[in-house]
Design a protein around this motif. Structure first.
Motif, short mmCIF file in Angstrom:
data_model
loop_
_atom_site.label_atom_id
_atom_site.label_comp_id
_atom_site.label_asym_id
_atom_site.label_seq_id
_atom_site.Cartn_x
_atom_site.Cartn_y
_atom_site.Cartn_z
N ALA A 112 0.82 -1.22 0.00
CA ALA A 112 0.00 0.00 0.00
C ALA A 112 0.86 1.27 0.00
O ALA A 112 1.95 1.30 0.57
CB ALA A 112 -0.90 0.01 1.24
N LYS A 113 0.32 2.28 -0.65
CA LYS A 113 0.97 3.60 -0.68
C LYS A 113 0.27 4.51 0.33
O LYS A 113 -0.95 4.65 0.30
CB LYS A 113 0.85 4.19 -2.08
N ILE A 114 1.05 5.10 1.22
CA ILE A 114 0.49 5.84 2.35
C ILE A 114 0.92 7.31 2.27
O ILE A 114 2.06 7.62 1.95
CB ILE A 114 0.99 5.23 3.69
N ALA A 115 -0.03 8.19 2.62
CA ALA A 115 0.25 9.63 2.68
C ALA A 115 -0.01 10.15 4.10
O ALA A 115 -0.72 9.52 4.89
CB ALA A 115 -0.65 10.37 1.68
N VAL A 134 7.91 -2.36 5.14
CA VAL A 134 6.76 -2.41 6.07
C VAL A 134 5.51 -1.92 5.34
O VAL A 134 4.43 -2.51 5.46
CB VAL A 134 7.02 -1.55 7.33
N ILE A 135 5.66 -0.83 4.56
CA ILE A 135 4.59 -0.37 3.67
C ILE A 135 5.11 -0.49 2.23
O ILE A 135 6.33 -0.61 2.01
CB ILE A 135 4.16 1.09 3.97
N GLY A 136 4.17 -0.43 1.29
CA GLY A 136 4.59 -0.55 -0.10
C GLY A 136 5.36 0.67 -0.58
O GLY A 136 6.42 0.57 -1.19
N ALA A 137 4.81 1.85 -0.26
CA ALA A 137 5.45 3.10 -0.70
C ALA A 137 4.92 4.25 0.14
O ALA A 137 3.81 4.18 0.69
CB ALA A 137 5.14 3.37 -2.18
#
Lengths: 112, 168
Positions: free
Chosen positions: B41-44, B121-124
């Motif tokens: 997942a891509k997180i902001a 840990v996260i995708g991006a």
């Protein structure tokens, strides 16, 4: 801020709110909440403390990705490492904000 | 352990927050399921600390707030993922901003998030994060009609899968 989270969530993007006032975020019906008992201005912790900041961020990610239902709240179990009286004063601005100044002046006026 | 939501709030401010109930018209459950694995997942991130890019952006308008105390600047700023303490300024009249200025990651942990992406840990991490100034007029009309839709559009452009919001 919880309302902003709701508008973004409603548009289809999952959100989590990391907040010093999780009870208020619950009242405002934020979808996912992480509570921190930290002074204002410090949602991810102490300046320079990367271990602490990472722990809060990882909890936020776990709640964002893993919460099963609307209204999930998880509180971060760590006490602020500065005595309360000192931390209470430290987060506040040197000058009262314009709205606080206005309220103080109004109170003075009504007491006069 | 249950967080005391009012531990650091001056007692006289408490009635402005406690027991106010939902925002007008915002009572129903809103829920967007998080469908991906975190490591895909891509997180902001979004902060309300009033952070802006010194070289390329205007500060939030605290001059007008001085003369209109019920008003807060409703605009937003895009903060690049690589921004560091020397790149950002902080405008917020309701906080001592010294700690955020020294270490903006306490409000917008963009480097930590990028590190978690590098570790898998996260995708991006999103390429751009978001900053607003959290003190707003109580009706939030500008946030509802302009700021929120613009942030949603930017999140969609980024193909972000989730947003972490941190009130200052």
């Amino acid at each position: 801020m919880p309302v902003l989270a709701r508008w973004i969530e409603r548009a289809g993007i999952p959100t989590v709110v990391v907040t010093m006032m999780p009870a208020v975020a619950e009242e405002r019906r934020a979808p996912r909440i992480v509570g921190v008992e930290f002074p204002f201005g410090h949602p991810f912790g102490v300046a320079g403390d990367k271990v602490m900041q990472r722990r809060v961020l990882e909890l936020a990610l776990r709640v964002l990705a893993g919460a099963g239902a609307f209204g999930t709240r998880v509180d971060f179990d760590l006490e602020w490492p500065v005595p309360l009286r000192e931390a209470y004063h430290a987060w506040q601005p040197a000058e009262p904000s314009p709205i606080v100044r206005k309220l103080i002046e109004a109170r003075r006026g009504s007491n006069a | 352990m249950i967080v005391d939501s009012y531990r650091f709030l001056p007692r006289s401010f408490r009635p402005y927050y406690e027991g106010r109930g939902p925002f007008h018209g915002e009572t129903e459950q809103v829920w967007a399921p998080f469908e991906k694995r975190l490591n895909e997942a891509k997180i902001a991130l979004l902060t309300s600390a009033g952070v802006f890019m010194r070289e390329s952006q205007q500060p939030f308008d605290v001059e007008r707030e001085q003369s209109h105390p019920e008003w807060g600047d409703p605009s937003w700023r895009a903060i690049p993922a690589g921004a560091g303490p020397q790149d950002v300024g902080v405008t917020h009249l309701h906080l001592n901003t010294a700690d955020i200025q020294a270490d903006p990651e306490i409000a917008l942990p963009n480097h930590l998030l990028s590190q978690l992406a590098a570790e898998g840990v996260i995708g991006a991490a999103a390429e751009g994060h978001f900053a607003v100034m959290g003190y707003q007029d109580r009706h939030l009309n500008d946030w509802r009609e302009k700021t929120a839709p613009e942030i949603v559009a930017a999140l969609r452009d980024e193909q972000a899968d989730g947003l972490i919001l941190a009130p200052a």
